[in-house]
Enzyme design. Structure first.
Site, mmCIF file in Angstrom:
data_model
loop_
_atom_site.group_PDB
_atom_site.id
_atom_site.type_symbol
_atom_site.label_atom_id
_atom_site.label_comp_id
_atom_site.label_asym_id
_atom_site.label_seq_id
_atom_site.Cartn_x
_atom_site.Cartn_y
_atom_site.Cartn_z
ATOM 1 N N TYR A 133 3.751 3.402 -9.798
ATOM 2 C CA TYR A 133 3.566 2.306 -8.845
ATOM 3 C C TYR A 133 4.909 1.813 -8.325
ATOM 4 O O TYR A 133 5.097 1.637 -7.109
ATOM 5 C CB TYR A 133 2.798 1.171 -9.520
ATOM 6 C CG TYR A 133 2.608 -0.041 -8.653
ATOM 7 C CD1 TYR A 133 1.651 -0.053 -7.642
ATOM 8 C CD2 TYR A 133 3.376 -1.188 -8.841
ATOM 9 C CE1 TYR A 133 1.473 -1.168 -6.828
ATOM 10 C CE2 TYR A 133 3.205 -2.306 -8.045
ATOM 11 C CZ TYR A 133 2.251 -2.292 -7.040
ATOM 12 O OH TYR A 133 2.087 -3.397 -6.234
ATOM 13 N N SER B 74 -10.155 -6.779 1.955
ATOM 14 C CA SER B 74 -11.413 -7.093 1.269
ATOM 15 C C SER B 74 -11.239 -8.146 0.182
ATOM 16 O O SER B 74 -12.218 -8.769 -0.242
ATOM 17 C CB SER B 74 -12.034 -5.829 0.667
ATOM 18 O OG SER B 74 -11.179 -5.272 -0.318
#
Length: 273
Positions: free
Chosen positions: A147, A12
């Site tokens: 992360y 996207s």
């Protein structure tokens, strides 16, 4: 010969969007997936501007049923690009462990869900898996503990899988971007809350954020980061590990030549002192 098909996750915006357009320009049939297809406008506009077309499908990498559905009617698959992921900011003392697990679910287990589902078709086509990790999958970074842990896990998994997959004709590679000028950082959930609630970690966090702003001031474009992905798709013998810029190569080299870990500790400690 039939046109080769590549499925790319997380298209996207950012690297995924750029990779989808670039692969289509190189003659690939591109199955461009994203969790929310109502956000496909920028991708479709970029594809139209480039004079190519891509096929948009819904795919939530954390939902095995969604993964299966996205692959179900493909007659062939020659390559998979695992790009979908989410950033996260925080440090252990102030984290909820369920938030850390959520980071792992998207950035690690999501990659596994899609790769596992795709492997039978990739074996049939003698195809390849290209997984976008991060320089944070090589060098652990302050306030990116969850992360980096997820990206380290992806790197270790793919490094271990690569020789096994090669025995059945599937090439496995990882791509390590550094700072990229995209919506990735601005989309980090809970960032403002982490800053507001930093408490005793506030000085270190402020120093880290200042350093990050400087790094992203000279960030690579998504198109620049996507170019090595397409090169790996088309290489006769793709490398296992590729960085997307000179800055990323220099940064990861600190770790890859750091036998006792002291060079990395000196580097990252300077960011927060």
């Amino acid at each position: 010969m039939s046109i080769k098909t590549v499925l790319i996750t997380g298209t996207s915006s950012g690297i995924g969007l750029a990779a989808a357009v670039a692969a289509a320009q190189s003659g690939w049939r591109v199955v461009a997936t994203m969790r929310d297809t109502t956000k496909s406008g920028p991708l479709l506009a970029a594809a139209e501007a480039a004079g190519v077309s891509v096929e948009v499908r819904a795919l939530d990498v954390t939902d095995p049923a969604s993964v299966t559905a996205s692959l179900a009617d493909l007659d062939r698959l020659d390559a998979l690009v695992n790009n979908a992921g989410a950033g996260h900011l925080g440090t252990l003392e102030q984290e909820r462990l369920e938030d850390v697990r959520a980071v792992m679910e998207v950035n690690f287990f999501g990659v596994l869900h899609v790769t596992k589902a795709a492997l039978p078709m990739l074996r049939a086509s003698k195809g390849r898996v290209v997984t976008v990790t991060s320089v944070g999958g090589v060098v652990g970074q302050p306030f990116n503990e969850a992360y980096c842990a997820a990206k380290f896990a992806v790197e270790g998994f793919m490094e271990s899988l690569a020789p096994v997959a090669a025995t059945v004709g599937v090439a496995v590679s990882v791509v390590e971007p550094g700072a990229v000028a995209s919506e990735f950082v601005s989309n980090v959930a809970g960032r403002d809350t982490v800053v507001e609630q930093a408490g005793p970690y506030a000085p270190a966090l402020a120093a880290y954020l200042a350093r990050t702003r400087d790094a992203f001031a000279a960030a690579q474009t998504p198109q620049g980061a996507a170019a090595p992905i397409v090169e790996l798709l088309e290489a006769e013998q793709p490398a296992f590990r590729v960085q997307t810029s000179d800055a990323a190569r220099a940064f990861t080299a600190v770790k890859l030549t750091d036998g006792d870990g002291s060079a990395v500790q000196a580097l990252t400690s300077a960011w927060i002192s």
